[in-house]
Structure formats: structure tokens, C-alpha cells
Design a protein around this motif. Structure first.
Motif: not given
Lengths: 297, 297, 297, 297
Positions: C243, D171, D174
């Protein structure tokens, strides 16, 4: 002959807290604009937050505008839908209410091929006996029209103008060269109207004209008279309004400016937010600067 | 005073099969262009395939152009790099060779912040005593300059013009309003040059001018004389060349057209391909149409 | 059999203030990585700022890496150019220097058609007798490869792997289904390596592996052993590094982290800026968190 | 506990030539899906052409689905609007009709800031006492949610799941790392469901599940049982359906496939076109291939 020409402001849609169109505000705005000499009025465009209105609110806005115009200038209503049947219903309803023309755009969720895009505009043009302007706004809408599709659509007897709200002025010249004599070109908010007039455009259909109507009419008159140097001087003074319009939320920007001009037009429809205090100061500064530069109050 | 003005063709870079710049072709092209009345010559732009050339080929192209120009018109060399040190080396080398100005753009791989973009242009401007035009081409380059950065760069004494190759003509007016008197505006291939001239532009720096030099000079002269109606009529005839230029590979398009005009300029650098036979026919048709419309051979 | 497999860190390129590759830093980094058990070393990738290096710096970086590796693990050099001739020169040079494979990508300025893209990779594959991994990074490069082109390239005997640096993991499965047995799939920094391993991937070629090499090797071993639950637990702990890598400038991020790990790797090449103090604190926090979670120092 | 889990097909919306929902087709489809073991039914998603339906058609579709489900599995209705008031009306209506949860997305015309996006989802969550899954589809919708906004929304007691229809599987990890224990992750059509299950996802909400329901349930069961190798083998066989779904118009693809499976579901709503004959052959081939590979008829 096409009725689409001159300065035609895209009206904001003032909505009260119960979701009703504020007729008094629309009336006052239309009166001001007609008094300033505009050549038409256009409810249900991008500036009018058409995408945020229910079917009922859309009809109410068209009715209110027609009543306010009272035949003094033509009224051009926006027609836009994801579906052919939805757009056809709108077109027929507004026709029955008495509009003088419709400005048709295509909303899209999934990507469409050229033939699908074309079929939409042809179906609407077949559904009513009204002059039609095509409206394409690639900044906000998820579809666009190729020059080929525009060329074919220009041969339809009801389709007589196009408002292309890209920022690409060269594209307008390409359309003009392709469709000359069949399709009139209109400047949108994102173009420099004086440039579009110079290459052969017929007018300026735009949200900013709501708040600088007298100056817009003066600009148009200079262009029509071929007074390009004077037109350009005025254009440069007015450009800050177009810049401001591109920087902020369209409806929020025009509604705030109208309030500063004494016409409380309410807020943009949530979740769109109002301008912040700092943004309102920027709007006020632009209005003051334009007023000073053009000596028109 | 800025030397950047008038009609300045972006030269193609003719490369032979051993990778050498074909000096004879450059010489012949420059002679034709100077004879047609152009106001400057610009090697190493997008049309010149700068991104595809080795350092040695770039130097050779600048040297060849300077020799061909022989002082008759100014030569403006393109400077472009991912790094400050690379761009500085180019600028100093071309300065030493005797160019009259440089046209500086920024290549990027990773996204850059405003301050990083600004630092690049300032560093180049500090490295040589030469007039500088900023060049930004958001269609092909992975970086762009905000109006704020342009505003700050316009205060540097060496930076005197900007060529913005977006299609957004309104952006040019915003730059002009912001930087008036400090930064001249130049039309790129993607703009309508007559419109840019009308809002205050100083010239047209473009690839298409290589193949319609006499007409481009005529257009410029009409604009400078304020003969806007005649300028626009000519502009409309020439627009098909700009459309063609946007539709095809830039270098492939201009090289093919030059060959049709009797100047065998070779192929675009691989893996770029040559135009197909069908595309060449389209180019030939546009050239014929422009020749006929303008009665200039 | 393909040599492209396992954990292969993309090396940063440490450059001193005179523009020279800092050989000591490269040596120390390579020693650490080999000691941590990585399966190969990859100079001249995105993390290595290949796009910002001169031809001379590129050669120096490959030579330095080869010397540092000293045959302990294979070295895969990045080859990338706008032109076929440029890429071919690089490939031949690195082959002569002794690399074990090349990772080839295509830079582009103008858009290219499928056949042009294919011709580039085929030309490189024909030019050297070395195993080739295709590298495509649609986030930063202005070109991409369609599944059809990848399918055709996979039949070339020298082309044996692909590193796709999109974030689209489904695309990797499509490639695998299309090219099974002919083309190995490698995870890039933007993918979840454990997911790519699970669908059949052969390794992780990435910048972040420079700073979490022991943990990356442990993750790889768990995947190869089919211990998916344990692999996923470790993967979740490591994800913060990926990230962080996506949020900041790649080279700036890894160089800052290496400095925190006692290896002063210098700054990204200007105009890229160094991380700010606040960004460095974020990097430090992520490193601390990963260290704690994985109990590997 | 969240009711959003398992295999939940996004239903197509079959519309007859008078614009009415074809209740018999919906009933038959729901029966088949429930018989195949799906864990829920989702009317009014992208596959259900929600964006193309009138308010009346939307209500009819929800009522028809609820009647067809008859309490055997939960029903999750899609809520989507440009405005807070429009979405609130939908949510309250569907709640009154008896749905078990709503899947909320945000349509947008003008760009919105983070706080405006957040205010929309909070307002809907406040308006009904129903479990809510957030739905974001950056491929088709003109808005998206940042991880920060998702993190804040995850603390609302009614918001318990998210379906992210990007192709970016990282994503999802995350989001999971940020919102663990508060927000469940669901795979959309564009992800590899087995990968999403492996990183901790709770199910697959997707259009393709309409036409491969038994296989999707088998895949889900293998994932839940931790049989990853077998899950992946099945996943690879099914992937061609997801590829096909991404290549064609969503509704056109699923409607055509259902017709091939004996359920005449009509055409996509115009101006969307039906699949061509060639496209239908591709769909048939994929269905045959999947049937053969999975030996489930």
C-alpha cells in the motif's frame, strides 16, 4: 429555420425543502433574463440539475418556465434518459406543454456502440414534431457522439442544431465542415463563445448566461455585427465567469451568484453541497470584477 | 522581445536505414519552407519524433537544421527529458550549436507534483541564456502544467512563450488573462490557429505547417491584418489537414504527405508503422482538396 | 525451463551527485538480499528508475549488479525503449555482459496498434538468445498488451514469462488460461502475491521485496508448500508495504526505507523529490509494524 | 450478524414489450437458483439494468422477487440514486415490501467530494432499519469511495458489507485490513471469487451466478472447506464466464445465456442492443465448455 440561436441561458432549478420547484424564483429569473434581451430560455440542462430531478419536478420546471416566458421568447426543454422509452415520454410531454424545441442528450450506464447511440436520437426525433438540438457533454455524461453519427443525424428534418459541451473547439469546426447548412453549431459554457461565433456558430447556450445576461447579449450583438476586436475585449472580461463555472459545482456556483444578485435560488440538491464561504468570496470577486470591467450593472 | 511568433513548422526527422539523419531531405524541406515565408523552424518536436531519437540523432538534427536555415529564419530546438540533468545537457548543447531559442517540455514516468514540475522548467531556464517557450502536450506526455505553475514560470526572464497542445482553446485564454504581457501564446496543431490568433495568439507552431506552408503564411497574414472573415474562409479550407493530422500517427502522416509532394522523407521510426495504402489515399485526397480550395500549389 | 521464479527484488538505482552509480550501495543491497534467500536480482525496473537513467548509467547498473551477484543468483536486466533499435541495442549489450534473462517493456509516445506492439517484442526476442519476461505496467507506461498479443508472443521460444503490473488479478488468470504451459505468470507489486501464487503464479518480482526480503521469501515458501492459511496471515501483515509503495513515489519510498534500514541509497533522480518528513514517518511506521508482526528483524 | 454471504446472483430484469416485468420468468429463474443452492437473490443490480428502469418497474421487480423467493432465501434489493431523497424513498419502499437487506450505490453526474459521498451513504443508513451492503462499481458509475470513507462508514451499525466491483483485488485486502470485524467483503463479477474468499471474503454477488449457479455453489463450498487446490481447478474452468461477462453488455449477455438455458428472458432495454449472432455463438461455446469441464448440467 432553426429556432436555436442567440443567448439562451440554462436555467437553474430552484427547489424548496419540500422538493417543490420555487415558481416565484423561476418567474423572477425569467423576467430578468428576458428584460436583458436573451433570445430563449432553457430549463433542464446540466446547470438545471436535470439528472437530480424526479419526473414530476422536471414537468413542473417546464410548466413554470413556459408560464414565466409567456411567449416573449422561445423555451427549449432538456430531454435526457438512459432509455428510448423514457426520453420519448419526456419529449411528448414537453411538446404537449408547448415548448418551442427540445435539447436532447443521452445518459448511459453501459458503453454503447455508434448504432445504439444513433438509434436513440432518431427515435426521439421521430416521436415529436419539434425542432431538436443535440446536446453532448463528455465531461459529465458517459456517452459521446462521433462526427460520423452527428453527420448522419444532421440529415433528419427535425434535428437542426448541436450543442457540444466538450472543450474542444476544433471539433465544432469539424462538425460545421461536415454538416454545413444542415446543422447549426451552438457554443456551450466550456467554449469561448466569441470564437465559436467567429467560426460560424449561432449562439451561446450556457449556465453562466444566467448571471451575466446583459453582457452576454452585448457580446452576441458585437459578434453578429462582425466587430471582432470589441467582441474579444468584452469576451476577455467575461471569461472569468466561465472559469469559475468550470471550477465549482455548476448548480452551486450559479445558485450562489444569483443569491448575491438578490435572487435567493436555494442550494444544489443533496448530496451536492453548497459552496463554502471561501468559494462564495471567490464568486463575489468575479462578479464584482466583471461588473466593473463591463460597466453594466 | 520574444522570437517565438508567426508560422513555425515542426520539422519531421528523416532517418535512413542506418539510423542517420538524411541531411539532404532536411535541407530541401527547410529551403521550401523558408521560400514559402515561414517565420522559423522547429526541429525535435512531437512531429519530429523527438521521443524516438537517440542523443546523437537529436544533435545531428539540430546541426542539420541550423545549417539549412543558414540564418534566414530563427531555429527553435525541442528540449525534453525525464530528468533535470538530461534536459540541461540538451539545452546547453543546442545553445552552443547556435539555436535562437528552445521549446522545453517535460517527460514523466511517475506522476509529479506541481513543485516538481516547476523545478524542472526553472532549472532549464537557469541553465542557458536563451529565449524559452514552454511546451505541454497532454495528449502524448504524461505530465501537464497547471495555470498556477504557468503563472509563476511566466515571471522568469528567459521564459517568454507557451505552446499548449491540448484541444482546449479556453485554457489559452485563461493563460493569456493570467500572464498577459509576460507570456506569449502559440497555437499548436490541435487548435484552430485563427481562433488562437483572434484571442491574442502570436503564431502557429505545428507539424501540419510542413505541408501547407504557403497557405499557413497567408492565413497568418490575414489574421495579423484583422481580416477575420477572409481568414476564417481560408481556415475552414485548411482544417481538413489538422483533422488528418489528429487521426493518423503524426510522423507517418507528415512523412507520407511530403513524399507525395516530391520529398521522400522515409518512414516513421519502428515499431511505428507506415501509413497503409488506404490511409495514404486519404492523405492524398486531403492534399488535393486543400490545393484546389486555396489555389496555391 | 524458465529462470524467472521465486522472490526477485527490483533493485533501486543509487546515484551520487555526479551521476554515478554507487557501487558500494548496490553491493551491500545485493548481499543482504542474497543472504535473505531471494531467487534473483532485477536491475532497471520501474523501482530502479530505468526511465530516468542515461544509457551509460544503465550499463553501469547492470555491470555492478552482476559483479555483486557473483553468480549466486540469476540477474534479470530491464530492457525498455520507444524504438526497436534502442531496445535491441540494450538487449545485446546486457547479454554480452552476462545477464541470465531480460525483462522487456515497451515505452510509447504515440499510440500503437496491436501489430506494432507485437513487432517490438518479437524483434527483441529475435535479437538475443536469452530467456525473456514481458513486462507491462499500464499505470506508468503509455502502452499495454492485449491478451491476443500475449497469446501470440507466448509461442516464441525465448519468451517464457510475463509480469503484468496492472492491479487486475483476473487478467492474470485470463493469461494463464490462454497461455498455459508456454508462459509463466509473475506477480508485480500491485498484486497480492499470495493470490497470484494460488492461481498458478511462479513468483513475485517487485520493488517492495528490497525492504522485506526475508518475509517475502517466507511467504513464497508457504505458498509453494500449499500452506495457504499461514501464507495469507503473513500476506495480510505485509500488505501495508505494498500500500505504501503504491501511495508514494516508488523510488523515493524504497530509497527512504533502505536508509532507515542502514543503507543510505540517496534520493530519487530530480525533478522527482525526496519523501517529506511526514511521509518518512509513515514509512517508518509501516516498517516497524511489519517487523513486529513478522518477528523477523 | 450480516446476512450478506454465500452465492447471491444479481437477477436480470425481464421486461416485456409493454414495459412490464415478466413475473413468470422471474419466478422460474428464482426457483432454479434456489434449487441450485444459492444463498440469496439480488434484484436491481448492474446486471438487472437498474439504471434503465422506471421507479414503477423497480418496485415491481422487488415485489416479484420477494414473491418468488417466498422466504426460502433472503432478498437484497439495489438502491441507487443521484440524490439522497431519491435513495431514501427507494430504501423505505423496499423495506416496507419486506426485503432482507439493501445494496446501496451512488449515481453521480457532477463530481463529488468525500464528505458528500459519505453523507449520502450515512443518510440512507439512517433512514431504514435494514442491513446494508455498500456497492461501488467504478467501471460504470461516475463516483467511487476512498478507503478513508469506507473506513468511517464501516462504523455505522447498519452498514455491514461492501461489494467493490473494481478489478483491483488488492483494494479488497486494504479494506479488510482497515475495517476488519466491522465490514464483510464480497466478490463482484470482476474479481476471481476464489481469491477473494481466500483473503477473507464472505461470498460472491454477481450476474454470472445466474447462469452457473450449481457450479458457483460448489466453488463456494470448496472455499469454505479450505480445499483450495480443488477450488482453484473449478475456478479456472468457470473463469471464461466472467471473461465473457466483461466483454459483452452485461444484461445482453446474461439474457442471451438464459434463453439458451431454456428461459426466454427478453432483450436488454433499448437503446442497448441484443447480442449479435456471432456473439451468441461465443456465449454458447462458453456455456458448453463450462458444462463439459464441470460435468454439471
Amino acid at each position: 429555420v432553426s429556432p436555436f440561436k442567440g443567448i439562451v441561458p440554462y436555467l437553474i432549478t430552484p427547489i424548496d425543502c419540500d422538493g417543490r420547484v420555487m415558481a416565484g424564483v423561476v418567474k423572477e429569473l425569467c423576467d430578468r433574463l428576458v428584460d436583458a434581451g436573451v433570445h430563449g430560455l432553457a430549463p433542464l440542462g446540466s446547470t438545471g440539475e436535470y439528472a437530480y430531478l424526479s419526473d414530476g419536478q422536471r414537468v413542473a420546471m417546464v410548466e413554470t418556465t413556459l408560464a414565466a416566458a409567456a411567449g416573449r421568447v422561445p423555451v427549449f426543454a432538456g430531454v435526457a434518459s438512459m432509455t428510448i422509452s423514457g426520453a420519448r415520454d419526456q419529449a411528448r410531454t414537453y411538446c404537449r406543454l408547448g415548448v418551442d424545441g427540445i435539447v436532447v442528450s443521452l445518459d448511459a450506464y453501459f458503453p454503447l456502440g455508434e448504432l445504439e447511440v444513433e438509434s436513440y436520437f432518431v427515435a426521439i426525433a421521430e416521436s415529436v414534431e419539434l425542432p431538436i438540438a443535440i446536446y453532448t457533454n463528455p465531461n459529465f455524461q458517459c456517452s459521446d457522439l462521433s462526427i460520423d453519427v452527428i453527420g448522419r443525424l444532421s440529415t433528419h428534418p427535425n434535428i437542426c442544431a448541436i450543442k457540444d459541451a466538450s472543450t474542444n473547439t476544433g471539433r465544432l469546426l469539424s462538425i460545421l465542415n461536415r454538416c454545413d447548412g444542415r446543422l447549426d453549431i451552438l457554443a456551450a459554457s466550456s467554449h469561448i463563445p466569441a470564437c465559436v461565433m467567429m467560426i460560424g456558430g449561432k449562439g451561446w447556450f450556457s449556465g453562466p448566461a444566467c448571471i451575466i445576461a446583459p453582457q452576454s447579449v452585448a457580446l452576441y450583438d458585437l459578434c453578429v455585427a462582425g466587430q471582432w476586436e470589441r467582441a474579444l475585449r468584452l469576451q476577455r472580461s467575461l471569461w472569468a465567469v466561465s472559469e469559475m463555472f468550470a471550477r465549482f459545482n455548476l448548480a452551486g456556483c450559479i445558485k450562489a451568484a444569483l443569491e448575491m444578485q438578490g435572487l435567493p435560488a436555494g442550494s444544489p440538491i443533496p448530496p451536492q453541497r453548497e459552496l463554502t464561504e471561501d468559494e462564495r468570496l471567490q464568486v463575489a470577486a468575479v462578479l464584482a470584477q466583471v461588473r466593473e470591467a463591463t460597466s453594466v450593472n
